[in-house]
Enzyme design. Sequence first.
Site, PDB file in Angstrom:
ATOM      1  N   ASP A   1       5.369  -0.833  11.837  1.00 15.38           N
ATOM      2  CA  ASP A   1       5.516  -2.138  12.498  1.00 15.38           C
ATOM      3  C   ASP A   1       6.746  -2.922  12.029  1.00 15.38           C
ATOM      4  OD1 ASP A   1       4.658  -2.706   9.970  1.00 15.38           O
ATOM      5  OD2 ASP A   1       2.932  -3.914  10.538  1.00 15.38           O
TER       6      ASP A   1
ATOM      7  N   ARG B   1      -1.335  -6.475  -4.372  1.00 13.58           N
ATOM      8  CA  ARG B   1      -1.836  -7.746  -4.913  1.00 13.58           C
ATOM      9  C   ARG B   1      -0.843  -8.318  -5.915  1.00 13.58           C
ATOM     10  NH1 ARG B   1      -5.405  -6.887  -1.910  1.00 13.58           N
ATOM     11  NH2 ARG B   1      -7.287  -5.649  -2.061  1.00 13.58           N
TER      12      ARG B   1
ATOM     13  N   ASP C   1       1.988   1.949   9.363  1.00 17.56           N
ATOM     14  CA  ASP C   1       1.759   1.148  10.569  1.00 17.56           C
ATOM     15  C   ASP C   1       2.951   1.172  11.535  1.00 17.56           C
ATOM     16  OD1 ASP C   1      -0.529   0.495   9.196  1.00 17.56           O
ATOM     17  OD2 ASP C   1       0.169  -1.504   8.596  1.00 17.56           O
TER      18      ASP C   1
ATOM     19  N   GLY D   1       0.834  -1.201   0.000  1.00 17.98           N
ATOM     20  CA  GLY D   1       0.000   0.000   0.000  1.00 17.98           C
ATOM     21  C   GLY D   1       0.866   1.247   0.000  1.00 17.98           C
TER      22      GLY D   1
ATOM     23  N   THR E   1       5.793   2.160   5.805  1.00 16.52           N
ATOM     24  CA  THR E   1       4.425   1.814   6.194  1.00 16.52           C
ATOM     25  C   THR E   1       3.909   2.815   7.211  1.00 16.52           C
ATOM     26  OG1 THR E   1       2.997   0.268   7.390  1.00 16.52           O
ATOM     27  CG2 THR E   1       5.313   0.102   7.875  1.00 16.52           C
TER      28      THR E   1
ATOM     29  N   ASP F   1       6.389  -5.066   5.444  1.00 15.32           N
ATOM     30  CA  ASP F   1       6.850  -6.421   5.780  1.00 15.32           C
ATOM     31  C   ASP F   1       6.657  -7.401   4.619  1.00 15.32           C
ATOM     32  OD1 ASP F   1       4.111  -6.054   6.187  1.00 15.32           O
ATOM     33  OD2 ASP F   1       3.989  -7.661   7.663  1.00 15.32           O
TER      34      ASP F   1
ATOM     35  N   ARG G   1      -3.177  -2.029  11.342  1.00 16.43           N
ATOM     36  CA  ARG G   1      -3.200  -3.494  11.338  1.00 16.43           C
ATOM     37  C   ARG G   1      -2.974  -4.027  12.755  1.00 16.43           C
ATOM     38  NH1 ARG G   1      -0.510  -6.106   6.151  1.00 16.43           N
ATOM     39  NH2 ARG G   1      -2.231  -7.518   6.503  1.00 16.43           N
TER      40      ARG G   1
HETATM   41  O1  F6P Z   1      -0.464  -1.482   5.987  1.00 22.62           O
HETATM   42  C1  F6P Z   1      -1.014  -0.219   5.774  1.00 22.62           C
HETATM   43  C2  F6P Z   1      -2.515  -0.278   5.843  1.00 22.62           C
HETATM   44  O2  F6P Z   1      -3.033   1.017   5.604  1.00 22.62           O
HETATM   45  C3  F6P Z   1      -3.082  -0.839   7.138  1.00 22.62           C
HETATM   46  O3  F6P Z   1      -3.034   0.081   8.198  1.00 22.62           O
HETATM   47  C4  F6P Z   1      -4.446  -1.268   6.702  1.00 22.62           C
HETATM   48  O4  F6P Z   1      -4.898  -2.364   7.462  1.00 22.62           O
HETATM   49  C5  F6P Z   1      -4.246  -1.724   5.278  1.00 22.62           C
HETATM   50  O5  F6P Z   1      -3.022  -1.145   4.846  1.00 22.62           O
HETATM   51  C6  F6P Z   1      -5.335  -1.327   4.320  1.00 22.62           C
HETATM   52  O6  F6P Z   1      -5.049  -1.894   3.087  1.00 22.62           O
HETATM   53  P1  F6P Z   1      -5.848  -1.588   1.739  1.00 22.62           P
HETATM   54  O7  F6P Z   1      -5.290  -0.317   1.177  1.00 22.62           O
HETATM   55  O8  F6P Z   1      -5.551  -2.773   0.890  1.00 22.62           O
HETATM   56  O9  F6P Z   1      -7.283  -1.439   2.085  1.00 22.62           O
END
Ligand code: F6P
Length: 376
Positions: free
Chosen positions: A157, A89, A155, A25, A153, A131, A199
């Site tokens: 993490d 993806r 996150d 993302g 990220t 990750d 997450r």
């Molecule tokens: O890993 C970054 C993040 O924004 C998370 O905080 C969240 O769970 C996920 O990606 C959302 O992913 P998507 O953009 O596929 O909805």
Amino acid sequence: MNTDNLARDTDEEVVRRILILTGGGDAPGLNAVLRAFVKTATDLGLKVFGSEDGFAGLMEEPTRVVPLTREDVRGILPKGGSILGCSNRANPFAYVERGAGGTERTVDLSERVKAKLQELEIDILVLVGGDGTMDIGMRFAKMGVSVVGIPKTIDNDLAATDLTFGLDTAVGTATWAIDALHSTAEAHDRVMILEVMGRDAGWIALLAGIAGGADVILIPEIHYDIDRIVDKIEARSPTGNSFSIVVVGEGAKPIGGTVSDITASHESISQRQDGPGAQLAALLEARTDHEIRVTVLGHLQRSGSPSSFDRILGTRFGVHAAYLCYNDNTGQVVALKGQDIVSVPLEAAVANLKRVPPDGELVMVARTMGIELGEK
Ligand code: F6P
């Protein structure tokens, strides 16, 4: 794809060719990384290419790989997203091919990607990602591909680095949302629940909750006792505060509960109507007379112009990653340690997730400030 502009010039025999991509993302600061990397690498005499939409540009036919020059990265510093595009993806080791009639099969395209890199005479693959992307990088490194990683990220993490770029902008947006929710919460004497991303890590929830003066912060690392949250909300009323602000991280769960399966949801719709904010609201509704409203902040946290902190960190990562390539120091990930940018082995980036320590200083500060964390 017109491959003419990707061919090696005869007079650049010894010039190393680097391919960079932004996997997973997006996160605010990606363009700062690309700008710094391209400018620095070009100045060092390296030739830079970019794969569009993460690994998709390398896997698909025709290939979507473009040369990147200083001109291509001009003026992108304040922009969100990634000029190369992102995809979560496009895992070459488990690529989901969709056939006629909606059929799906998972295939391993890693050898195809490796062959494509060889065909394009790419010497080093630079992965900007979280990750998942770093894990892919590890696997390619084991197949003999030279890899450099740049951790990204919102996150925060990734264990390899003290901070990832993107977090600061996301926390800023979440803090803005908490500030904004205060007035309507107060006007209506409501409990306002703000669901934020992250997450399985509670960094965004905890940092924004502290910055915004939340009354309750729920993070995935501390499974919450619903009775403690009810007590906190009720205890505020006699003090003249009939409203409460609750920040809930998307991975937060009640004790004994299984509120949110982030991994499963990540494959399709990551913001669900029955997510942790809504589930918390249902639990509270059964126990208090307060009116409750839920706001799911969602992808606003990844959008917009990056903060100056994220631009600076992204720029530092990009410059240092270019030097790693120049020095042929591969199998490494750039990282922030204290005040310094260092490099750590790729393995460290995928070793384990960096989650909020429940007994750490930030949690202690929140607790001391009277913020309810739902601890039993
Ligand atoms: O890993 C970054 C993040 O924004 C998370 O905080 C969240 O769970 C996920 O990606 C959302 O992913 P998507 O953009 O596929 O909805």
